[in-house]
Design an enzyme around this catalytic site. Structure first.
Site, PDB file in Angstrom:
ATOM      1  N   HIS A 156       7.527  72.280  68.772  1.00 15.19           N
ATOM      2  CA  HIS A 156       6.973  72.008  70.108  1.00 15.19           C
ATOM      3  C   HIS A 156       5.819  72.956  70.407  1.00 15.19           C
ATOM      4  O   HIS A 156       5.616  73.945  69.703  1.00 15.19           O
ATOM      5  CB  HIS A 156       8.044  72.254  71.183  1.00 15.19           C
ATOM      6  CG  HIS A 156       9.130  71.234  71.223  1.00 15.19           C
ATOM      7  ND1 HIS A 156       9.268  70.335  72.252  1.00 15.19           N
ATOM      8  CD2 HIS A 156      10.121  70.947  70.339  1.00 15.19           C
ATOM      9  CE1 HIS A 156      10.315  69.552  72.020  1.00 15.19           C
ATOM     10  NE2 HIS A 156      10.857  69.903  70.865  1.00 15.19           N
ATOM     11  N   HIS A 169       7.900  65.629  72.457  1.00 15.38           N
ATOM     12  CA  HIS A 169       7.007  65.546  73.621  1.00 15.38           C
ATOM     13  C   HIS A 169       5.634  65.096  73.105  1.00 15.38           C
ATOM     14  O   HIS A 169       5.038  65.786  72.258  1.00 15.38           O
ATOM     15  CB  HIS A 169       6.920  66.894  74.333  1.00 15.38           C
ATOM     16  CG  HIS A 169       8.231  67.298  74.947  1.00 15.38           C
ATOM     17  ND1 HIS A 169       8.809  68.521  74.759  1.00 15.38           N
ATOM     18  CD2 HIS A 169       9.089  66.581  75.727  1.00 15.38           C
ATOM     19  CE1 HIS A 169       9.957  68.568  75.425  1.00 15.38           C
ATOM     20  NE2 HIS A 169      10.162  67.398  76.004  1.00 15.38           N
ATOM     21  N   GLU A 220       8.664  76.942  69.445  1.00 14.52           N
ATOM     22  CA  GLU A 220       7.523  76.844  70.366  1.00 14.52           C
ATOM     23  C   GLU A 220       6.342  77.540  69.705  1.00 14.52           C
ATOM     24  O   GLU A 220       6.435  78.712  69.321  1.00 14.52           O
ATOM     25  CB  GLU A 220       7.853  77.515  71.705  1.00 14.52           C
ATOM     26  CG  GLU A 220       8.981  76.845  72.473  1.00 14.52           C
ATOM     27  CD  GLU A 220       8.579  75.510  73.088  1.00 14.52           C
ATOM     28  OE1 GLU A 220       7.361  75.208  73.125  1.00 14.52           O
ATOM     29  OE2 GLU A 220       9.480  74.769  73.516  1.00 14.52           O
ATOM     30  N   GLU A 263       2.286  67.294  72.625  1.00 14.10           N
ATOM     31  CA  GLU A 263       2.345  68.586  71.920  1.00 14.10           C
ATOM     32  C   GLU A 263       1.829  68.370  70.497  1.00 14.10           C
ATOM     33  O   GLU A 263       2.587  68.146  69.554  1.00 14.10           O
ATOM     34  CB  GLU A 263       3.778  69.123  71.976  1.00 14.10           C
ATOM     35  CG  GLU A 263       4.205  69.344  73.430  1.00 14.10           C
ATOM     36  CD  GLU A 263       5.640  69.818  73.598  1.00 14.10           C
ATOM     37  OE1 GLU A 263       6.349  69.990  72.586  1.00 14.10           O
ATOM     38  OE2 GLU A 263       6.045  70.008  74.754  1.00 14.10           O
TER      39      GLU A 263
HETATM   40  O1  LIG Z   1       6.599  74.630  78.437  1.00 15.29           O
HETATM   41  C1  LIG Z   1       7.576  74.095  78.942  1.00 15.29           C
HETATM   42  O2  LIG Z   1       7.855  74.215  80.152  1.00 15.29           O
HETATM   43  C2  LIG Z   1       8.493  73.248  78.090  1.00 15.29           C
HETATM   44  C3  LIG Z   1       8.258  73.366  76.601  1.00 15.29           C
HETATM   45  C4  LIG Z   1       9.309  72.560  75.901  1.00 15.29           C
HETATM   46  O3  LIG Z   1       9.145  71.384  75.772  1.00 15.29           O
HETATM   47  N1  LIG Z   1      10.402  73.221  75.524  1.00 15.29           N
HETATM   48  C5  LIG Z   1      11.544  72.546  75.008  1.00 15.29           C
HETATM   49  C6  LIG Z   1      12.615  73.541  74.668  1.00 15.29           C
HETATM   50  C7  LIG Z   1      13.826  72.865  74.067  1.00 15.29           C
HETATM   51  C8  LIG Z   1      15.041  73.781  73.942  1.00 15.29           C
HETATM   52  O4  LIG Z   1      15.522  74.277  74.975  1.00 15.29           O
HETATM   53  O5  LIG Z   1      15.520  73.981  72.809  1.00 15.29           O
HETATM   54  C9  LIG Z   1      12.054  71.597  76.084  1.00 15.29           C
HETATM   55  O6  LIG Z   1      12.006  71.978  77.268  1.00 15.29           O
HETATM   56  O7  LIG Z   1      12.492  70.506  75.747  1.00 15.29           O
HETATM   57 ZN   LIG Z   2       8.144  70.264  73.943  1.00 18.73          ZN
END
Ligand SMILES: O=C(O)CCC(=O)N[C@@H](CCC(=O)O)C(=O)O
Ligand SMILES: [Zn+2]
EC number: 3.5.1.96
Length: 337
Positions: A152, A59, A216, A62
């Site tokens: 992320h 992303h 995260e 980030e």
């Molecule tokens: O803050 C958010 O709403 C999204 C943060 C983010 O990008 N999280 C990843 C997690 C990936 C996973 O599920 O392993 C995403 O949503 O891609």
């Molecule tokens: Zn992300």
């Protein structure tokens, strides 16, 4: 410093380096592979058998993890860090990074494990490229250890700032040892997935047999504005992993790491989708049983049934068919191996 140590600068400028291979004074080889992709190979005598994939910028907005990878690579290129592991550094979505956006056309982290084949456009091509870069890096039946951290930051604030999402594969147990490493790296909670997914870490975990995590690391902010994101513990742990030193000092422990299992993913099916949470709700906020969380077309209602449920990544703006929130519940870790 070697020019290839400035991968972030090259990537943000959209420049291809003229010299694709450079050697540090200690014999570490840096090889530019593609935009935002650089392989680090230690001298054979120091190679400890770990293949470490470090990705950030899947992303583009980030930035704290992007800056962290930049520091690590510069440390190697300055001959200050002496790798014992092979490493693949990946900046996932260079165009989105240049624009300071999460993505350009579609969310890159929803296009892995074959999804890119059903799509087209900029991010679909990049997902395919990233899969190939990972496949080539890990190689076939090498007997080496495979580890992937996809770094992320979250869109919103979190009651627990630094946490991991641990992908799932049928018949494969989640590793206590890997979680102990993450605990030592400052990760305060883990979400154990219980179904397959289309993210980058889910791809390397399920398709390439790596231990893999989405990490995260705080709230997403612009380049240069990450002083509130403290990545010291993770950075120390990554130094240790790169140099082949033990990550954990003292007794391995999961004390202080909260464990959750994913109970349900709330999927947005239509433009009528409504998510009934305050706009500023934090990740890990608890929701009482009976709470009407979301409504969608055809009288679909998402009502919290779980005891101790918490919400992660609530986002009603995702595209139809995508995850608009995750409901998690406490887990006792009994399934760890
Ligand atoms: O803050 C958010 O709403 C999204 C943060 C983010 O990008 N999280 C990843 C997690 C990936 C996973 O599920 O392993 C995403 O949503 O891609
Ligand atoms: Zn992300």
């Amino acid at each position: 410093m070697l020019a290839l140590g400035k991968l972030l600068e090259l990537t943000l400028a959209g420049h291809e380096p003229s010299a694709k291979i450079q050697l540090t004074p200690d014999g570490t080889r840096l090889r530019w592979l593609d935009e935002g992709a650089l392989e680090v190979t230690p001298p054979a005598a120091r190679d400890n058998g770990l293949d470490l994939l470090l990705s950030a910028g899947v992303h583009g907005n980030e930035t704290a993890p992007i800056e962290l990878l930049d520091r690590l690579l510069r440390g190697i290129a300055r001959n200050e860090l002496h790798p014992a592991a092979r490493i693949l550094f990946l900046f996932g979505n260079p165009e989105a990074m240049r624009r300071g956006e999460r993505y350009v056309e579609q969310d890159l982290n929803r296009l892995f494990s074959g999804r890119h084949e059903q799509s087209s456009g900029f991010e679909a091509i990049r997902a395919c490229d990233l899969e190939h870069l990972a496949v080539n890096f890990f190689g076939k039946d090498t007997g080496r250890t495979r580890l992937h951290y996809d770094l992320h930051t979250a869109i919103r604030a979190s009651k627990i700032e630094q946490f991991a999402l641990y992908p799932w594969q049928e018949g494969r147990a989640h590793s206590r040892r890997e979680l102990e490493h993450l605990r030592a790296a400052g990760i305060e909670a883990v979400l154990l997935q219980n179904k397959s997914s289309i993210t980058f870490s889910a791809y390397t975990y399920a398709q390439l047999g790596a231990e893999a995590f989405t990490l995260e690391l705080g709230k997403a902010r612009a380049f240069g504005q990450n002083e509130l994101v403290n990545l010291d513990l993770l950075e120390n742990a990554l130094h240790a992993l790169i140099e082949g030193r033990e990550v954990i000092s003292g007794e391995p422990t999961l004390d202080g790491m909260q464990m959750f299992a994913v109970s349900r993913e709330v999927i947005k099916h239509s433009d009528s989708f409504q998510l009934h949470v305050p706009a500023d709700i934090e990740n890990f906020t608890e929701l009482e049983p009976g709470y009407l969380l979301a409504e969608d077309i055809a009288d679909t209602r998402w009502i919290v049934e779980e005891q101790g449920a918490r919400i992660i990544f609530p986002n009603p703006k995702v595209k139809n068919g995508h995850r608009a929130a995750i409901l998690i519940v406490p887990d006792d870790g009994a399934g760890l191996a």
